[in-house]
Design a protein around this motif. Structure first.
Motif, mmCIF file in Angstrom:
data_model
loop_
_atom_site.group_PDB
_atom_site.id
_atom_site.type_symbol
_atom_site.label_atom_id
_atom_site.label_comp_id
_atom_site.label_asym_id
_atom_site.label_seq_id
_atom_site.Cartn_x
_atom_site.Cartn_y
_atom_site.Cartn_z
ATOM 1 N N VAL A 1 0.835 -1.677 -0.120
ATOM 2 C CA VAL A 1 0.114 0.029 0.019
ATOM 3 C C VAL A 1 0.853 1.148 -0.199
ATOM 4 N N ASN A 2 2.076 1.090 1.201
ATOM 5 C CA ASN A 2 3.095 2.279 1.007
ATOM 6 C C ASN A 2 3.589 2.773 -0.404
ATOM 7 N N ALA A 3 4.036 1.333 -0.785
ATOM 8 C CA ALA A 3 4.513 1.671 -2.414
ATOM 9 C C ALA A 3 3.724 2.375 -3.096
ATOM 10 N N GLU B 1 10.481 -2.963 -4.041
ATOM 11 C CA GLU B 1 11.043 -1.860 -4.657
ATOM 12 C C GLU B 1 9.973 -1.127 -5.229
ATOM 13 N N ASP B 2 10.010 -0.086 -5.176
ATOM 14 C CA ASP B 2 9.513 0.796 -5.534
ATOM 15 C C ASP B 2 9.881 1.640 -6.307
ATOM 16 N N ASN B 3 9.400 2.445 -7.318
ATOM 17 C CA ASN B 3 9.936 3.477 -8.488
ATOM 18 C C ASN B 3 8.882 5.112 -8.081
ATOM 19 N N CYS C 1 8.145 8.487 -5.026
ATOM 20 C CA CYS C 1 8.296 9.397 -4.974
ATOM 21 C C CYS C 1 10.130 8.958 -3.370
ATOM 22 N N GLY C 2 10.152 8.627 -2.870
ATOM 23 C CA GLY C 2 11.771 8.237 -2.293
ATOM 24 C C GLY C 2 11.383 8.732 -0.643
ATOM 25 N N ILE C 3 12.282 7.432 -0.256
ATOM 26 C CA ILE C 3 12.009 8.094 1.879
ATOM 27 C C ILE C 3 12.648 9.471 1.742
ATOM 28 N N LYS D 1 13.587 7.424 11.073
ATOM 29 C CA LYS D 1 12.302 8.114 11.563
ATOM 30 C C LYS D 1 11.093 7.202 10.953
ATOM 31 N N ILE D 2 10.982 6.890 9.319
ATOM 32 C CA ILE D 2 9.363 7.508 9.439
ATOM 33 C C ILE D 2 9.285 5.372 10.157
ATOM 34 N N PHE D 3 9.693 4.811 10.872
ATOM 35 C CA PHE D 3 9.517 3.660 11.358
ATOM 36 C C PHE D 3 9.106 3.988 13.387
ATOM 37 N N PHE E 1 3.435 7.396 14.930
ATOM 38 C CA PHE E 1 2.135 7.787 14.145
ATOM 39 C C PHE E 1 4.123 9.150 13.249
ATOM 40 N N PHE E 2 5.188 9.002 12.623
ATOM 41 C CA PHE E 2 5.341 9.970 11.379
ATOM 42 C C PHE E 2 5.010 9.404 10.461
ATOM 43 N N THR E 3 4.340 10.552 10.240
ATOM 44 C CA THR E 3 3.948 10.153 8.562
ATOM 45 C C THR E 3 4.242 11.684 7.932
ATOM 46 N N THR E 4 4.377 11.337 6.132
ATOM 47 C CA THR E 4 4.415 12.508 5.498
ATOM 48 C C THR E 4 2.711 12.716 5.024
ATOM 49 N N LYS E 5 1.968 12.405 5.032
ATOM 50 C CA LYS E 5 1.011 11.898 4.388
ATOM 51 C C LYS E 5 -0.284 12.399 4.955
ATOM 52 N N PRO E 6 -0.975 13.796 3.965
ATOM 53 C CA PRO E 6 -2.206 14.051 4.734
ATOM 54 C C PRO E 6 -3.127 13.430 5.713
ATOM 55 N N GLY F 1 -2.809 10.288 6.750
ATOM 56 C CA GLY F 1 -1.941 8.994 7.235
ATOM 57 C C GLY F 1 -1.895 8.748 8.639
ATOM 58 N N THR F 2 -1.481 7.818 9.007
ATOM 59 C CA THR F 2 -2.312 7.782 10.328
ATOM 60 C C THR F 2 -0.120 6.790 10.957
ATOM 61 N N GLY F 3 0.468 7.058 9.449
ATOM 62 C CA GLY F 3 2.118 6.880 10.562
ATOM 63 C C GLY F 3 2.349 5.492 11.750
ATOM 64 N N LEU F 4 1.571 4.660 11.301
ATOM 65 C CA LEU F 4 1.521 3.197 12.287
ATOM 66 C C LEU F 4 2.353 2.175 11.614
ATOM 67 N N GLY F 5 1.714 2.378 9.961
ATOM 68 C CA GLY F 5 1.958 0.642 9.650
ATOM 69 C C GLY F 5 3.571 0.185 9.494
ATOM 70 N N LEU F 6 3.923 1.386 9.172
ATOM 71 C CA LEU F 6 5.792 0.640 9.461
ATOM 72 C C LEU F 6 5.959 0.466 10.681
ATOM 73 N N SER F 7 5.412 1.158 11.117
ATOM 74 C CA SER F 7 6.595 1.030 13.359
ATOM 75 C C SER F 7 5.509 -0.929 13.800
ATOM 76 N N GLY G 1 12.808 6.359 -5.963
ATOM 77 C CA GLY G 1 11.985 5.549 -5.094
ATOM 78 C C GLY G 1 12.657 5.219 -4.116
ATOM 79 N N SER G 2 12.211 3.716 -3.781
ATOM 80 C CA SER G 2 12.626 3.218 -1.927
ATOM 81 C C SER G 2 12.470 1.623 -2.336
ATOM 82 N N ILE G 3 13.700 0.995 -1.536
ATOM 83 C CA ILE G 3 13.552 0.036 -0.910
ATOM 84 C C ILE G 3 12.729 -0.660 0.002
HETATM 85 P P1 ADP Z 1 1.698 6.696 6.965
HETATM 86 O O1 ADP Z 1 1.679 5.659 5.498
HETATM 87 O O2 ADP Z 1 0.407 6.269 7.134
HETATM 88 O O3 ADP Z 1 1.802 7.671 6.600
HETATM 89 P P2 ADP Z 1 3.739 4.378 7.767
HETATM 90 O O4 ADP Z 1 4.360 3.881 8.856
HETATM 91 O O5 ADP Z 1 3.583 3.235 6.775
HETATM 92 O O6 ADP Z 1 2.775 5.816 7.405
HETATM 93 O O7 ADP Z 1 5.560 5.258 6.567
HETATM 94 C C1 ADP Z 1 5.489 6.144 7.352
HETATM 95 C C2 ADP Z 1 5.589 6.637 6.259
HETATM 96 O O8 ADP Z 1 7.286 6.459 5.831
HETATM 97 C C3 ADP Z 1 5.173 7.868 5.236
HETATM 98 O O9 ADP Z 1 4.103 8.773 6.175
HETATM 99 C C4 ADP Z 1 5.760 8.116 4.094
HETATM 100 O O10 ADP Z 1 7.084 9.237 4.473
HETATM 101 C C5 ADP Z 1 7.504 7.209 4.726
HETATM 102 N N1 ADP Z 1 7.089 6.214 3.430
HETATM 103 C C6 ADP Z 1 6.403 4.300 3.557
HETATM 104 N N2 ADP Z 1 6.264 4.025 2.650
HETATM 105 C C7 ADP Z 1 7.198 4.697 1.562
HETATM 106 C C8 ADP Z 1 7.877 4.263 0.216
HETATM 107 N N3 ADP Z 1 7.793 3.511 -0.043
HETATM 108 N N4 ADP Z 1 8.529 5.361 -0.452
HETATM 109 C C9 ADP Z 1 8.911 6.404 0.211
HETATM 110 N N5 ADP Z 1 8.091 6.822 1.707
HETATM 111 C C10 ADP Z 1 7.402 5.956 2.113
#
Ligand code: ADP
Length: 412
Positions: free
Chosen positions: A313-315, A346-348, A350-352, A359-361, A364-369, A371-377, A399-401
């Motif tokens: 979903v993130n990718a 792997e995706d192509n 916007c990149g991390i 920090k993305i782990f 509650f860290f999120t860059t999405k309007p 977002g919950t910031g919980l998925g990765l943690s 992109g990111s891996i």
């Molecule tokens: P959310 O998706 O709700 O923001 P996540 O914990 O899943 O919460 O992700 C945290 C942040 O990590 C995202 O807001 C985004 O900035 C960054 N991120 C996660 N996956 C990717 C990705 N595939 N490419 C770029 N940034 C990512």
């Protein structure tokens, strides 16, 4: 004992003062009895010393006064300064009367004054030393009692705080599990349309083949062979719909960790099949490069799919705004070594965001309007609960891996 009482009254003064009136009375009475006993013992000890010294005197040319000193020391040790002093006074009179010339009189010859004086000083010093030794021993015992009481209190406090910490930890585990479920349900909520589509396909097929089957049966003569083929397809599609619903139920349900010897490639394919419609709708090309020789790993299938689902979903979201180039996601699996398999996504997109690979782990860290910031943690904690590692890297071409490892036998 006295220190303990003082300590108890310090802890609970009211109870001690009011509730223990009769105890105080009883203690005063026993204190009086003890005092009488101590002074009586002083008198008895001096009397004993007198009788023994008189007997010894018969066989000994000089007055034998050591027994009086011993009596004084014993009286002072057991009774303290008061009985000690009484024994000194009694001994002085006894020695003067029976052993210092003129005998059987309290008068003292001038020649014996020094000798008698030395005895009195000796007895006083013996009494003082013995009483103070006794006081020190008592103080030491009181200090030890107090220390024991304090240690008992601290131990009780410690036991309480350990119990509180355990309770808090249990609460935390519960909260984490609730959170994981909530986030998972939210992610899945976004995919409801695609899942409905997955179920709809076999159901539509069932309807179509059901109608066809009825037509073959109502033909004249009925075409039994075609009807049988249509019925077989109905059964197959019905089973497919049931399997899809079963997989969705398993993904939605909050379940305790249940490990099995899992074919990771099959779990990946199963999830992709479920997301097929969503992936196509978003015009994303999802490719897999799955190692053929992958051994089964001991893992929880639903949790592994939750991690992959979050990453996919993130990718997809990361590739939402790229223009010009096709949106691509590649999922790879490989055997890293005898004990570990490695997965990457792997995706192509916007990149991390720069400087946030760790920090993305954070929760509650999120860059999405929205977002919950919980998925990765949550994903990281699920991977770690399998004793694996999950981390993110920049993709050199943009992109990111996201990579994670899984020990083949993560649970004993
Ligand atoms: P959310 O998706 O709700 O923001 P996540 O914990 O899943 O919460 O992700 C945290 C942040 O990590 C995202 O807001 C985004 O900035 C960054 N991120 C996660 N996956 C990717 C990705 N595939 N490419 C770029 N940034 C990512």
């Amino acid at each position: 004992m006295s220190a303990q009482i003082q300590y108890m009254s310090m802890l609970r003064p009211g109870v001690f003062e009011n509730g223990c009136a009769s105890l105080g009375h009883r203690m005063r009475r026993s204190q009086f009895g003890k005092t009488v006993l101590e002074y009586g013992a002083a008198v008895l000890l001096v009397s004993g010393a007198l009788v023994s010294s008189l007997v010894i005197q018969r066989y000994f040319p000089y007055p034998f006064l050591f027994l009086f000193v011993a009596a004084v020391m014993t009286a002072a040790w057991f009774g303290g300064p008061g009985p000690g002093l009484l024994s000194v006074v009694l001994s002085t009179f006894a020695v003067d009367y029976f052993f210092v010339p003129p005998h059987y009189s309290l008068a003292i010859n001038a020649t014996d004054t020094a000798y008698f004086g030395a005895f009195v000083v000796c007895a006083l010093v013996a009494s003082w030393v013995s009483a103070s030794k006794r006081r020190d021993a008592e103080a030491l015992r009181d200090a030890r009692d107090l220390l024991e009481a304090r240690v008992a209190e601290r131990t009780a406090e410690l036991a309480n705080s350990i119990a509180e910490r355990e309770e808090a930890q249990q609460g935390l585990v519960q909260a984490q599990s609730e959170l994981a479920h909530l986030s998972h349900a939210m992610t899945m909520g976004e995919l409801t349309a695609s899942i409905a589509h997955e179920v709809n396909q076999p159901l539509t097929a069932v309807l179509n083949y059901g109608n066809a089957c009825l037509e073959w049966l109502s033909a004249n003569p009925p075409n039994l062979e075609e009807a049988r083929l249509a019925a077989e397809t109905i059964v197959k599609d019905g089973a497919r719909a049931a399997a899809v619903i079963g997989r969705i139920r398993a993904l939605f349900q909050k379940q305790p960790l249940s490990t099995e010897w899992l074919d990771v490639n099959a779990a990946i394919q199963e999830l992709i099949a479920l997301l097929h419609h969503e992936i196509t709708n978003r015009h994303v090309s999802l490719r897999t490069e799955l190692a053929a020789n992958l051994p089964r790993v001991k893992a929880d299938r639903v949790q592994l799919q939750q991690v992959l689902l979050n990453l996919i979903v993130n990718a997809m979201e990361a590739t939402d705004n790229i223009n010009g180039t096709p949106r691509q996601i590649v999922i790879r699996s490989l055997l890293q070594n005898d004990a570990v398999i490695s997965l990457s996504l792997e995706d192509n997109g916007c990149g991390i965001p720069p400087g946030t690979a760790e920090k993305i782990f954070d929760p509650f860290f999120t860059t999405k309007p929205h977002g919950t910031g919980l998925g990765l943690s949550i994903s990281r904690s699920l991977v770690e609960s399998h004793r694996g590692r999950l981390w993110a890297e920049d993709r050199p071409e943009g992109g990111s891996i996201f990579r994670f490892t899984l020990p083949i036998e993560s649970h004993s």
